[in-house]
Design a protein around this motif. Structure first.
Motif, short mmCIF file in Angstrom:
data_model
loop_
_atom_site.label_atom_id
_atom_site.label_comp_id
_atom_site.label_asym_id
_atom_site.label_seq_id
_atom_site.Cartn_x
_atom_site.Cartn_y
_atom_site.Cartn_z
N GLU A 167 45.11 11.17 19.87
CA GLU A 167 44.35 12.35 20.28
C GLU A 167 44.18 13.30 19.11
OE1 GLU A 167 42.63 12.80 22.91
OE2 GLU A 167 43.31 10.86 23.68
N ALA A 168 45.26 13.53 18.37
CA ALA A 168 45.20 14.46 17.25
C ALA A 168 44.16 14.01 16.23
CB ALA A 168 46.58 14.54 16.59
N ALA A 169 44.13 12.73 15.95
CA ALA A 169 43.17 12.22 14.98
C ALA A 169 41.74 12.41 15.49
CB ALA A 169 43.44 10.74 14.70
N ARG A 170 41.57 12.18 16.79
CA ARG A 170 40.23 12.34 17.37
C ARG A 170 39.78 13.78 17.31
NH1 ARG A 170 41.56 8.29 21.89
NH2 ARG A 170 41.15 6.44 20.66
N ILE A 171 40.71 14.72 17.62
CA ILE A 171 40.36 16.13 17.58
C ILE A 171 40.00 16.54 16.15
CG2 ILE A 171 41.33 18.46 17.83
CD1 ILE A 171 42.89 17.18 20.29
N ASP A 172 40.69 15.96 15.19
CA ASP A 172 40.37 16.24 13.79
C ASP A 172 39.06 15.60 13.36
OD1 ASP A 172 42.63 17.64 13.61
OD2 ASP A 172 43.80 16.13 12.54
N SER A 175 36.75 9.11 12.87
CA SER A 175 35.99 8.10 13.60
C SER A 175 36.96 7.05 14.12
CB SER A 175 34.97 7.45 12.69
OG SER A 175 35.64 6.63 11.76
N GLU A 176 36.53 6.28 15.13
CA GLU A 176 37.40 5.25 15.71
C GLU A 176 37.79 4.21 14.66
OE1 GLU A 176 38.88 5.33 18.53
OE2 GLU A 176 37.85 7.16 19.13
N LEU A 177 36.84 3.88 13.78
CA LEU A 177 37.14 2.91 12.72
C LEU A 177 38.23 3.43 11.82
CD1 LEU A 177 33.88 1.32 11.27
CD2 LEU A 177 36.02 0.18 11.91
N ILE A 179 40.51 5.72 12.61
CA ILE A 179 41.79 5.75 13.33
C ILE A 179 42.43 4.37 13.28
CG2 ILE A 179 42.87 6.08 15.58
CD1 ILE A 179 40.69 8.11 16.22
N LEU A 180 41.61 3.36 13.48
CA LEU A 180 42.12 1.99 13.43
C LEU A 180 42.72 1.71 12.05
CD1 LEU A 180 42.16 -0.96 14.71
CD2 LEU A 180 40.06 -1.33 13.44
N ARG A 181 41.96 2.10 10.99
CA ARG A 181 42.38 1.75 9.65
C ARG A 181 43.59 2.56 9.19
NH1 ARG A 181 37.59 2.69 6.66
NH2 ARG A 181 38.73 4.42 5.75
N SER A 182 43.61 3.86 9.52
CA SER A 182 44.68 4.70 8.94
C SER A 182 45.86 4.94 9.88
CB SER A 182 44.13 6.07 8.51
OG SER A 182 42.79 6.00 8.20
N ILE A 183 45.71 4.66 11.16
CA ILE A 183 46.86 4.87 12.05
C ILE A 183 47.36 3.56 12.63
CG2 ILE A 183 47.69 5.99 14.14
CD1 ILE A 183 45.71 8.20 13.68
N ALA A 184 46.46 2.82 13.27
CA ALA A 184 46.90 1.62 14.00
C ALA A 184 47.40 0.53 13.06
CB ALA A 184 45.78 1.11 14.89
N GLN B 13 28.28 7.88 28.51
CA GLN B 13 29.72 7.66 28.52
C GLN B 13 30.14 6.84 29.72
OE1 GLN B 13 32.52 10.87 28.51
NE2 GLN B 13 32.22 11.15 26.32
N ARG B 14 29.50 7.16 30.87
CA ARG B 14 29.90 6.44 32.08
C ARG B 14 29.58 4.95 31.90
NH1 ARG B 14 27.43 9.45 36.45
NH2 ARG B 14 28.66 11.17 35.64
N TRP B 15 28.48 4.63 31.24
CA TRP B 15 28.09 3.22 31.09
C TRP B 15 28.90 2.53 29.98
CZ3 TRP B 15 26.38 -0.73 33.48
CH2 TRP B 15 25.94 -1.85 32.78
N TRP B 16 28.93 3.15 28.82
CA TRP B 16 29.56 2.47 27.67
C TRP B 16 31.03 2.82 27.48
CZ3 TRP B 16 27.75 -1.69 25.64
CH2 TRP B 16 26.38 -1.93 25.66
N GLY B 17 31.51 3.83 28.25
CA GLY B 17 32.91 4.23 28.08
C GLY B 17 33.03 5.31 27.02
N ARG B 18 34.24 5.90 26.89
CA ARG B 18 34.40 7.02 25.97
C ARG B 18 34.44 6.55 24.52
NH1 ARG B 18 39.36 9.49 27.30
NH2 ARG B 18 39.55 7.86 28.89
N GLN B 19 34.89 5.33 24.28
CA GLN B 19 34.87 4.80 22.91
C GLN B 19 34.09 3.48 22.88
OE1 GLN B 19 38.35 5.48 24.01
NE2 GLN B 19 38.33 7.53 23.15
N PRO B 20 32.77 3.60 22.89
CA PRO B 20 31.96 2.37 23.01
C PRO B 20 32.23 1.34 21.91
CG PRO B 20 30.59 4.28 22.52
CD PRO B 20 31.94 4.80 22.81
N ILE B 21 32.80 1.79 20.80
CA ILE B 21 33.05 0.85 19.70
C ILE B 21 34.07 -0.22 20.13
CG2 ILE B 21 34.97 2.06 18.57
CD1 ILE B 21 33.59 1.41 15.91
N GLY B 22 34.84 0.07 21.20
CA GLY B 22 35.80 -0.89 21.73
C GLY B 22 35.15 -2.21 22.09
N THR B 23 33.93 -2.14 22.63
CA THR B 23 33.21 -3.37 22.97
C THR B 23 33.05 -4.24 21.73
OG1 THR B 23 32.00 -2.08 24.60
CG2 THR B 23 31.16 -4.28 24.14
#
Lengths: 277, 302
Positions: A167-172, A175-177, A179-184, B13-23
């Motif tokens: 959550e903290a990373a997202r608020i900052d 990007s999801e990519l 977060i994946l690269r630097s946290i997960a 969001q409802r269709w693709w979800g909150r993090q669509p990149i997950g797909t």
């Protein structure tokens, strides 16, 4: 007094069972280094007749190093596919809300239930005739490319990490990519170790599939070429026993070593379905 | 303006979800499962209901729908029936041995014992080792002039273990029990930790002896695991291939240790009859399913 007798019975039982379990391994390793492996009980503790000829003998018929190399390529391919795509899928299942998450979960459970033997014929048709991948490493690897048990292990691991980190990373605004690269990914090491160990034994020990898909002896992993030696070559060899045991030792050794080194990473729930496929 | 884009955003969001990149992340795995499991599963059913045969690449010959013909052919084939009977012999020996031995050894291990880790390793290593390796060793140990017969001396069976039509399948059942036992011991060990210690203690104060406590506290306490062990042992037994292929030289002697999966290989790939092979595969899955349900049932009723 009675309790003491119970303890004795327990140790006796366990020791007896352990001896029955360990004896074939003892016979295998000692026989592999003996000029002629014994068939009589009074020669079970040999003091002489040690030799490496058995390894040379089996190497001359099935190319031990080449087969080991093929086993390694097969296993490495499966590990690579599982560690990348399995990690991605496990992370997404645990941490992301996306379209198709429920469907993926259902598929993961389905895979655990379908026996490989039912798929053997259609997969064989599909991969050799449909994809034209008979006698290739890719055809060997493909059915095992992403180990579903590993996806479960990754999912459980990422789920156990604290939500606040993500959550903290997202608020900052990461990007999801990112977060994946630097946290997960930097945190994944313990899960990755388990995954590698659990995934390794599957393709390394696998016989049926590579046996079906490879006709070319130079592509066969050790499990297949050793089986060919046992079922075809051995009959026409004067003294094949030592060579069989040398091959069996070579095939068994890497897994036994891995297990002894990383014993604590093996748990019942992990390994059960990994071996299944 | 901002509300409109906000609304658009929530629908998306409802269709693709909150993090669509997950797909995208899950996509390789999804494609893999669909191509390697779902599609072949459907294909297996298709092959079993059609007159399917291999053709030269590029040649498209009609493969007509034949209903249950393949199943009828398979069910009247004495070799197929023998293969299923052999699996029956296997299960009758392997399943009770597996359940009793793994539970007894796990209970002994669980009682707080020295060198528990060493015992665990000894039991577990055969499970992790390649079947091909261990089959090679057992083949030598149980051959006519092998160590086992040398120890037995005049008691050695004649014809020897692997070439006797009555002993071949039981020897395979013993081998598989030995190879798999370590895994089931681990399952029971995990289950035993969750049996409350107080139950044992109160049974002891009531004067129950060790056997009575095992029978009335331990066995009921691990019932759910017993179902799992039964089902897994049935699945493993039904899927035998490597053992009859190598240990008894292709299901010998004279078909006495032939198994359904060995037949699937011989019919489907060696003799190029994928349709009957697929029918055997479906029958096998049905038999395994029924047996697993029965195992579950028996356990619930007791």
């Amino acid at each position: 007094m009675r309790r003491q007798r119970g303890t004795w019975v327990r140790y006796l039982l366990l020791t007896l069972a352990a001896a029955v379990f360990a004896f074939p391994f003892y016979y295998m390793v000692v026989g592999a280094f003996q000029e002629s492996p014994t068939n009589t009980p009074d020669q079970l503790l040999p003091t002489s007749g040690w030799t490496l000829d058995n390894f040379a003998a089996i190497d001359s018929r099935i190319n031990l190093i080449g087969s080991l190399g093929n086993s390694l390529i097969f296993t490495a391919g499966v590990l690579l596919g599982t560690a990348t795509f399995g990690l991605l899928a496990g992370y997404a299942m645990a941490r992301l809300d996306f379209r198709g998450r429920g469907a993926t979960w259902v598929l993961m459970l389905l895979v655990q239930m379908v026996p490989f033997q039912l798929l053997m014929i259609p997969l064989y048709v599909q991969i050799t005739r449909g994809f034209g991948l008979g006698d290739t490493y890719l055809g060997m690897i493909l059915p095992f490319a992403i180990n579903t048990t590993a996806v479960f292990i990754f999912t459980q691991f990422f789920r156990a990490l604290p939500q606040e980190m993500f959550e903290a990373a997202r608020i900052d605004g990461a990007s999801e990519l990112r977060i994946l690269r630097s946290i997960a990914v930097p945190l994944v090491k313990p899960a990755l170790t388990t995954v590698v160990l659990v995934t390794f034994i599957g393709p390394w020990n696998e016989f049926l599939w590579p046996f079906l898909i490879t006709k070319d002896a130079t592509l066969q992993p050790l499990a297949v070429s050793l089986a060919n030696y046992i079922s075809n070559v051995a009959q026409s060899t004067a003294n094949p026993n030592g060579a069989i045991l040398a091959g069996a030792t070579t095939l068994a050794f890497p897994v036994v070593i891995l297990f002894c080194l990383f014993q604590r990473y093996f748990t019942a729930s992990n390994i059960g379905s990994a071996v299944k496929g | 303006m901002s509300t409109a884009s906000g609304e658009l955003r929530t629908t998306r969001q409802r269709w693709w979800g909150r993090q669509p990149i997950g797909t995208l992340f899950a996509l390789p795995y999804l494609v893999f499962v669909l191509a390697i499991f779902a599609y072949p599963l459907g294909f297996a059913v298709y092959i079993a209901f059609h007159d399917y045969y291999f053709t030269a690449p590029g040649v498209d010959v009609p493969k007509p729908f034949v209903g249950f013909d393949n199943f009828a052919a398979v069910l009247t084939d004495p070799q197929v029936l023998e293969a299923f009977r052999n699996i029956g012999v296997f299960l009758v020996i392997n399943v009770p041995l597996t359940v009793v031995l793994s539970l007894v050894l796990a209970t002994a291990l669980n009682a707080g014992i020295r060198w528990a880790a060493a015992y665990r390793i000894a039991f577990y290593v055969p499970y992790l080792t390649a079947s091909v390796s261990l089959v090679g060793v057992w083949m030598l140990l149980f051959s006519s002039g092998g160590l086992v017969n040398a120890v037995l001396g005049p008691l050695a069976p004649d014809p020897s273990w692997l070439v006797s039509s009555t002993l071949a399948m039981p020897t395979i059942a013993l081998f598989v029990t030995w190879k798999q036992l370590g895994f089931y011991i681990l399952l029971y060990l995990a289950a035993l930790q969750s049996v409350p210690r107080e139950l044992h203690e109160s049974a002891e104060t009531d004067g129950a002896n060790a056997w009575q406590r095992f029978r009335n506290v331990t066995v009921p306490g691990v019932r759910a695991t017993t179902v799992l062990v039964l089902v897994l042992a049935i699945i493993t037994g039904a899927n035998l291939f490597t053992e009859p292929y190598l240990l008894t030289n292709g299901g010998g002697p004279d078909g006495a240790s032939v198994t359904p999966v060995l037949l699937i290989y011989q019919r489907g790939i060696q003799q190029q009859n994928p349709d009957t092979a697929a029918a055997i595969g479906m029958l096998l899955v049905i038999v395994v399913g029924v047996l697993s349900l029965a195992a579950n049932r028996i356990n619930r009723e007791r």
